[in-house]
Design an enzyme around this catalytic site. Structure first.
Site, PDB file in Angstrom:
ATOM      1  N   ASP A  78      -7.116 -22.762 -38.864  1.00 31.05           N
ATOM      2  CA  ASP A  78      -7.588 -22.034 -37.681  1.00 31.05           C
ATOM      3  C   ASP A  78      -6.401 -21.753 -36.750  1.00 31.05           C
ATOM      4  OD1 ASP A  78      -9.447 -20.970 -35.877  1.00 31.05           O
ATOM      5  OD2 ASP A  78      -9.825 -22.918 -34.927  1.00 31.05           O
ATOM      6  N   HIS A  79      -6.241 -20.523 -36.327  1.00 34.69           N
ATOM      7  CA  HIS A  79      -5.142 -20.131 -35.427  1.00 34.69           C
ATOM      8  C   HIS A  79      -3.785 -20.626 -35.909  1.00 34.69           C
ATOM      9  CE1 HIS A  79      -7.596 -18.236 -32.386  1.00 34.69           C
ATOM     10  NE2 HIS A  79      -8.450 -19.228 -32.530  1.00 34.69           N
TER      11      HIS A  79
HETATM   12  P1  13P Z   1     -15.321 -22.954 -29.451  1.00 39.95           P
HETATM   13  O1  13P Z   1     -14.602 -24.243 -29.292  1.00 39.95           O
HETATM   14  O2  13P Z   1     -15.482 -22.249 -28.152  1.00 39.95           O
HETATM   15  O3  13P Z   1     -16.611 -23.102 -30.178  1.00 39.95           O
HETATM   16  O4  13P Z   1     -14.384 -21.998 -30.304  1.00 39.95           O
HETATM   17  C1  13P Z   1     -14.101 -22.316 -31.638  1.00 39.95           C
HETATM   18  C2  13P Z   1     -13.123 -21.370 -32.236  1.00 39.95           C
HETATM   19  O5  13P Z   1     -13.112 -20.206 -31.960  1.00 39.95           O
HETATM   20  C3  13P Z   1     -12.184 -21.894 -33.235  1.00 39.95           C
HETATM   21  O6  13P Z   1     -11.182 -20.997 -33.523  1.00 39.95           O
END
Ligand code: 13P
Length: 288
Positions: free
Chosen positions: A84-85
């Site tokens: 993620d990211h």
């Molecule tokens: P939230 O923590 O707001 O649910 O976002 C999660 C997210 O976008 C992970 O990349």
């Protein structure tokens, strides 16, 4: 069954539902999410931020744990293990560690640099049979040190990145990581509509899934969102259930201090949150 996210997202986009990405932090998180996906016959994406990867001692540990757990629990629904990211370096680490999917977040680079780095990573990920997500227009708020202002992406830039052959595209539409402030303006559906018109069949990703009202989630799915990320909401559910357990003095009764007992209410609460989201996103029964 560990797979790339490509096929599950193509099916979701065509079938007008979304697959949930739930971020993991440890063994309890992973187990709760996998068991719920299996029970509901739903495809699922396990998200790992760079911070969470570091916390779990590294991406190799994460990949080994998820692969083994998937097997030991007899999970048959499609599961993608997704960075993620990711930074450029983080993407390479996850490719080596055996993830099945990566996100390269080049949204803070000038668009030319985002294009160049995304292109390189698309080629490598695809050669390895992995799926790849790219991002245009930073998502607002803070997640594990990644800070964004919550801008709306430029649909023309979205098309540029989508045309590089990514499997899913995260585009800022006023969404924010973490809790939404009381004065939040809501999602920009005009932006989402314009992006979907430019990017066609591309599965679009909605980050910041925590706290977005159900009607907005449904509308976003109707406008091409096929993956929705949820992180903070599972953390809050875990926290609330754990607090109740401690406040009720249960940790002081008998062997209530046993971590398997102490962490159980939180793990059950994560399951309930994941179930609620999978039902809302429409992914239940899609892996039958
Ligand atoms: P939230 O923590 O707001 O649910 O976002 C999660 C997210 O976008 C992970 O990349």
């Amino acid at each position: 069954m560990l797979v790339s996210a490509k096929e599950m997202l193509e099916k979701a986009k065509a079938g007008h539902y979304a697959v949930g990405q739930f971020n993991i932090n440890n063994l309890e998180w992973t187990k709760s999410i996998l068991l719920t996906a299996q029970e509901l016959k739903s495809p699922v994406i396990l998200g790992v931020s760079e911070g969470a990867g570091k916390y779990m001692t590294g991406f190799k540990t994460v990949a080994a744990m998820v692969k083994a757990m998937d097997e030991e629990l007899g999970i048959t629904v499609p599961v993608a293990l997704h960075l993620d990211h990711g930074t450029y370096e983080g993407c390479y680490k996850c490719i080596k560690a055996g993830f099945t999917s990566i996100m390269f977040d080049g949204s803070h680079y000038p668009i030319e640099e985002n294009v160049a780095k995304t292109t390189e990573l698309v080629n490598i990920a695809h050669a390895m049979g992995m799926s790849i997500e790219a991002e245009v227009g930073a998502i607002g708020g803070e997640e594990d040190g990644v800070v964004g202002t919550g801008e709306c992406a430029d649909p023309a830039e979205c098309k540029m990145i989508a045309d590089l052959g990514v499997d899913m595209l995260a585009a800022g539409i006023g969404n924010i990581h973490g809790k939404y402030p009381a004065n939040w303006a809501g999602l920009s559906f005009d932006t989402l509509d314009a992006i979907q018109q430019k990017t066609g069949d591309m599965p679009l990703v909605l980050h910041g899934g925590t706290g977005i009202p159900a009607d907005m989630i449904k509308k976003a799915i109707s406008l091409g969102v096929a993956k929705i990320n949820v992180n903070t909401e599972c953390q809050l559910s875990f926290q609330e259930a754990t607090r109740k357990y401690i406040e009720a003095g249960k940790d002081l009764e008998g062997k209530g201090f046993d971590p398997r007992k102490l962490l159980a209410p939180g793990a059950e609460a994560i399951k309930a949150t994941v179930k609620e989201k999978m039902e809302l996103f429409g992914s239940v029964g899609k892996a039958e």
